[in-house]
Design a protein around this motif. Structure first.
Motif, PDB file in Angstrom:
ATOM      1  N   LEU A 154       0.899  -1.354   0.143  1.00 18.90           N
ATOM      2  CA  LEU A 154      -0.009   0.070   0.008  1.00 18.90           C
ATOM      3  C   LEU A 154       0.807   1.260   0.060  1.00 18.90           C
ATOM      4  O   LEU A 154       0.751   2.245  -0.714  1.00 18.90           O
ATOM      5  CB  LEU A 154      -0.691  -0.182   1.218  1.00 18.90           C
ATOM      6  CG  LEU A 154      -1.855   1.266   1.308  1.00 18.90           C
ATOM      7  CD1 LEU A 154      -2.676   1.496   0.096  1.00 18.90           C
ATOM      8  CD2 LEU A 154      -2.649   0.861   2.583  1.00 18.90           C
ATOM      9  N   LEU A 155       1.851   1.295   0.847  1.00 22.62           N
ATOM     10  CA  LEU A 155       2.543   2.368   0.791  1.00 22.62           C
ATOM     11  C   LEU A 155       3.441   2.626  -0.535  1.00 22.62           C
ATOM     12  O   LEU A 155       3.542   3.947  -0.766  1.00 22.62           O
ATOM     13  CB  LEU A 155       3.630   2.352   2.160  1.00 22.62           C
ATOM     14  CG  LEU A 155       3.164   3.377   3.342  1.00 22.62           C
ATOM     15  CD1 LEU A 155       1.835   2.524   3.886  1.00 22.62           C
ATOM     16  CD2 LEU A 155       4.093   3.105   4.448  1.00 22.62           C
ATOM     17  N   THR A 156       3.906   1.644  -0.936  1.00 23.06           N
ATOM     18  CA  THR A 156       4.716   1.786  -2.400  1.00 23.06           C
ATOM     19  C   THR A 156       3.849   2.369  -3.328  1.00 23.06           C
ATOM     20  O   THR A 156       4.227   3.150  -4.194  1.00 23.06           O
ATOM     21  CB  THR A 156       5.125   0.209  -2.841  1.00 23.06           C
ATOM     22  OG1 THR A 156       6.190  -0.051  -1.692  1.00 23.06           O
ATOM     23  CG2 THR A 156       5.960   0.447  -3.948  1.00 23.06           C
ATOM     24  N   ALA A 157       2.535   1.723  -3.188  1.00 20.93           N
ATOM     25  CA  ALA A 157       1.553   2.373  -4.220  1.00 20.93           C
ATOM     26  C   ALA A 157       1.079   3.902  -3.997  1.00 20.93           C
ATOM     27  O   ALA A 157       1.017   4.637  -5.041  1.00 20.93           O
ATOM     28  CB  ALA A 157       0.311   1.462  -4.096  1.00 20.93           C
ATOM     29  N   ALA A 158       1.226   4.084  -2.858  1.00 23.56           N
ATOM     30  CA  ALA A 158       0.716   5.518  -2.329  1.00 23.56           C
ATOM     31  C   ALA A 158       1.977   6.406  -2.738  1.00 23.56           C
ATOM     32  O   ALA A 158       1.737   7.418  -3.391  1.00 23.56           O
ATOM     33  CB  ALA A 158       0.893   5.622  -0.885  1.00 23.56           C
ATOM     34  N   ILE A 159       2.978   6.073  -2.653  1.00 23.08           N
ATOM     35  CA  ILE A 159       4.314   6.898  -2.909  1.00 23.08           C
ATOM     36  C   ILE A 159       4.380   7.063  -4.633  1.00 23.08           C
ATOM     37  O   ILE A 159       4.868   8.198  -5.176  1.00 23.08           O
ATOM     38  CB  ILE A 159       5.615   6.344  -2.350  1.00 23.08           C
ATOM     39  CG1 ILE A 159       5.721   6.475  -0.866  1.00 23.08           C
ATOM     40  CG2 ILE A 159       6.563   6.959  -3.157  1.00 23.08           C
ATOM     41  CD1 ILE A 159       6.809   5.689  -0.225  1.00 23.08           C
ATOM     42  N   CYS A 160       3.885   5.758  -5.310  1.00 27.35           N
ATOM     43  CA  CYS A 160       4.141   6.038  -6.670  1.00 27.35           C
ATOM     44  C   CYS A 160       2.984   6.261  -7.532  1.00 27.35           C
ATOM     45  O   CYS A 160       2.971   6.559  -8.675  1.00 27.35           O
ATOM     46  CB  CYS A 160       4.613   4.599  -7.294  1.00 27.35           C
ATOM     47  SG  CYS A 160       6.262   4.116  -6.793  1.00 27.35           S
ATOM     48  N   HIS A 161       1.829   6.599  -7.115  1.00 22.78           N
ATOM     49  CA  HIS A 161       0.546   6.602  -7.487  1.00 22.78           C
ATOM     50  C   HIS A 161       0.329   7.677  -8.454  1.00 22.78           C
ATOM     51  O   HIS A 161      -0.421   7.698  -9.332  1.00 22.78           O
ATOM     52  CB  HIS A 161      -0.685   6.877  -6.642  1.00 22.78           C
ATOM     53  CG  HIS A 161      -0.817   8.147  -5.943  1.00 22.78           C
ATOM     54  ND1 HIS A 161      -0.180   8.598  -5.133  1.00 22.78           N
ATOM     55  CD2 HIS A 161      -1.929   8.869  -6.362  1.00 22.78           C
ATOM     56  CE1 HIS A 161      -0.763   9.783  -4.570  1.00 22.78           C
ATOM     57  NE2 HIS A 161      -1.620  10.102  -5.514  1.00 22.78           N
ATOM     58  N   ASP A 162       1.153   8.917  -8.376  1.00 20.04           N
ATOM     59  CA  ASP A 162       1.038   9.929  -9.218  1.00 20.04           C
ATOM     60  C   ASP A 162       2.561  10.182  -9.905  1.00 20.04           C
ATOM     61  O   ASP A 162       2.680  11.513 -10.353  1.00 20.04           O
ATOM     62  CB  ASP A 162       0.629  11.224  -8.376  1.00 20.04           C
ATOM     63  CG  ASP A 162      -0.854  11.332  -8.384  1.00 20.04           C
ATOM     64  OD1 ASP A 162      -1.526  10.717  -9.305  1.00 20.04           O
ATOM     65  OD2 ASP A 162      -1.253  12.018  -7.627  1.00 20.04           O
ATOM     66  N   ILE A 163       3.195   9.496 -10.172  1.00 20.10           N
ATOM     67  CA  ILE A 163       4.674   9.676 -10.448  1.00 20.10           C
ATOM     68  C   ILE A 163       4.548  10.046 -11.796  1.00 20.10           C
ATOM     69  O   ILE A 163       5.390  10.745 -12.660  1.00 20.10           O
ATOM     70  CB  ILE A 163       5.687   8.413 -10.469  1.00 20.10           C
ATOM     71  CG1 ILE A 163       4.989   7.218 -10.998  1.00 20.10           C
ATOM     72  CG2 ILE A 163       6.075   8.093  -8.864  1.00 20.10           C
ATOM     73  CD1 ILE A 163       6.071   6.047 -11.251  1.00 20.10           C
ATOM     74  N   GLY A 164       3.400   9.568 -12.665  1.00 21.94           N
ATOM     75  CA  GLY A 164       3.314  10.000 -14.125  1.00 21.94           C
ATOM     76  C   GLY A 164       3.127  11.396 -14.377  1.00 21.94           C
ATOM     77  O   GLY A 164       3.096  12.152 -15.182  1.00 21.94           O
ATOM     78  N   LYS A 165       2.732  12.300 -13.219  1.00 24.10           N
ATOM     79  CA  LYS A 165       2.572  13.469 -13.524  1.00 24.10           C
ATOM     80  C   LYS A 165       3.722  14.527 -13.695  1.00 24.10           C
ATOM     81  O   LYS A 165       3.577  15.427 -13.983  1.00 24.10           O
ATOM     82  CB  LYS A 165       1.774  14.237 -11.952  1.00 24.10           C
ATOM     83  CG  LYS A 165       0.327  13.579 -11.894  1.00 24.10           C
ATOM     84  CD  LYS A 165      -0.498  14.508 -10.870  1.00 24.10           C
ATOM     85  CE  LYS A 165      -1.891  14.034 -10.752  1.00 24.10           C
ATOM     86  NZ  LYS A 165      -2.774  14.483  -9.860  1.00 24.10           N
ATOM     87  N   THR A 166       4.955  13.503 -13.381  1.00 23.19           N
ATOM     88  CA  THR A 166       6.312  14.281 -13.563  1.00 23.19           C
ATOM     89  C   THR A 166       6.259  14.563 -15.085  1.00 23.19           C
ATOM     90  O   THR A 166       6.928  15.398 -15.593  1.00 23.19           O
ATOM     91  CB  THR A 166       7.282  13.552 -13.007  1.00 23.19           C
ATOM     92  OG1 THR A 166       7.447  12.352 -13.474  1.00 23.19           O
ATOM     93  CG2 THR A 166       7.397  13.434 -11.568  1.00 23.19           C
ATOM     94  N   LYS A 167       5.470  13.814 -15.915  1.00 16.97           N
ATOM     95  CA  LYS A 167       5.543  13.752 -17.267  1.00 16.97           C
ATOM     96  C   LYS A 167       4.372  14.599 -17.769  1.00 16.97           C
ATOM     97  O   LYS A 167       4.421  14.749 -18.953  1.00 16.97           O
ATOM     98  CB  LYS A 167       5.778  12.393 -17.924  1.00 16.97           C
ATOM     99  CG  LYS A 167       6.986  11.671 -17.688  1.00 16.97           C
ATOM    100  CD  LYS A 167       7.218  10.491 -18.403  1.00 16.97           C
ATOM    101  CE  LYS A 167       8.561   9.914 -18.119  1.00 16.97           C
ATOM    102  NZ  LYS A 167       8.808   8.663 -18.971  1.00 16.97           N
ATOM    103  N   GLU A 168       3.368  14.196 -16.967  1.00 13.93           N
ATOM    104  CA  GLU A 168       1.981  14.768 -17.697  1.00 13.93           C
ATOM    105  C   GLU A 168       1.737  16.371 -17.597  1.00 13.93           C
ATOM    106  O   GLU A 168       1.231  16.966 -18.632  1.00 13.93           O
ATOM    107  CB  GLU A 168       0.744  14.230 -16.983  1.00 13.93           C
ATOM    108  CG  GLU A 168      -0.693  14.651 -17.051  1.00 13.93           C
ATOM    109  CD  GLU A 168      -1.606  13.953 -16.210  1.00 13.93           C
ATOM    110  OE1 GLU A 168      -2.796  13.703 -16.814  1.00 13.93           O
ATOM    111  OE2 GLU A 168      -1.414  14.264 -15.077  1.00 13.93           O
TER     112      GLU A 168
END
Length: 314
Positions: A187-201
């Motif tokens: 869960l915490l790994t998913a939380a930390i990574c859930h919006d990493i795509g926004k660095t490109k979006e």
């Protein structure tokens, strides 16, 4: 300087602002005018130049700093500036920190707290994955630290993505102390990574707008792709764990109409969805309160589909 958040109907504007956007348009009567969006660190303000050929309107474009003279009016419930004069400013006349919205929290402190949480992850594969992003990939780490979480609505400021991610992760960590069914590492790994795509979006400030890749794919799909790219660098990463983690990312908006390719199918995805939504909604409400001068009812808000009222005053 007078900040945008402090203006009200009838005020006069005579200060320097960042020109975030400029375009030409034509009225129904065939008269040319300019649409302009002014920005400072407290927000944005719509502006109209009804006579762009006026001698008092200097030549300028988007991304320029301009000295604006005009009057604040209200149109359809929103403030805008009727611009009378414009002067393009030179370097040294302004402090960029006054014009770009930045998190009220210290970026380095927040990032250090996030890395500390990463160190607490026990699963070797998940910790390795997180470190590949947030410790070893210096370019990604710098983008992540300064990225916004949105073009508007919530966390639309420098450090907004980091602040939002940390809040969501801490909410998820709390869930794990209350609901033993949740797998904390997943869960915490998913939380930390859930919006990493926004660095490109979303592009970096001062532009802070959707990139072509963001328009075509969106941060959910891009985030999943970024995970796969790093996972392929980790020998023996369990296939089921990879699918569970990717599912959490793909389902974190909860509903198809909100952009999720999948609906939550595992309990960790459900927890992440609600943590993400909680932080987004509370921050959205907070920013609404900060931008309003009303002391009671704020009026109807389409995002909450309700007439909102503040409780922090009176």
């Amino acid at each position: 300087m007078k900040y945008i958040k402090d203006y009200k109907d009838g005020d006069r504007v005579f200060d320097i602002y960042f020109c975030k956007f400029k375009s030409s348009a034509v009225t129904k009567n065939g008269k040319s005018y300019d649409n302009v969006i002014l920005q400072d660190k407290t927000g944005t303000l719509d502006a109209k130049i009804w006579d762009p050929n006026n001698a008092g309107i200097a030549d300028f474009g988007a991304m320029d700093y301009i000295e604006v003279y005009g009057d604040i009016t209200s149109f359809n419930g929103a403030l805008q500036v009727n611009v009378k004069r414009v002067r393009r400013c030179e370097n040294g006349e302004y402090d960029e920190r006054e014009y770009m919205p930045v998190s009220k929290k210290n970026l380095d402190d927040m990032y250090a707290e996030l890395v500390k949480i990463i160190e607490s992850i026990e699963n070797t594969y998940l910790k390795t994955l997180l470190k590949k992003f947030f410790v070893e990939d210096k370019a990604f780490a710098e983008r992540f630290k300064r990225a916004s979480a949105a073009k508007s609505v919530h966390h639309g400021f420098i450090g907004g993505l980091l602040e939002h991610t940390l809040s969501v992760t801490k909410l998820c960590d709390y869930y794990c102390t209350t609901y033993p069914i949740l797998k904390r590492d997943l869960l915490l790994t998913a939380a930390i990574c859930h919006d990493i795509g926004k660095t490109k979006e979303i592009s970096a400030f001062p532009t802070n707008d959707y990139t072509s890749e963001g328009q075509f794919l969106g941060h959910i799909v891009m985030g999943s792709e970024m995970l796969v790219e790093k996972i392929r660098q980790i020998q023996g990463f369990p296939t089921l764990l990879e699918m569970e983690l990717k599912h959490c990312i793909l389902a974190h908006h909860g509903e198809y109409e909100f952009g999720s390719p999948k609906k939550p199918a595992i309990v960790e995805a459900v927890a992440l969805c609600y943590a993400d939504n909680t932080d987004a909604k509370i921050e959205t409400f907070t920013e609404l309160l900060e931008s309003s001068q009303e002391t009671g009812w704020l009026g109807f808000n389409r995002l909450f589909e309700s007439n909102l009222r503040r409780t922090d005053i009176g």
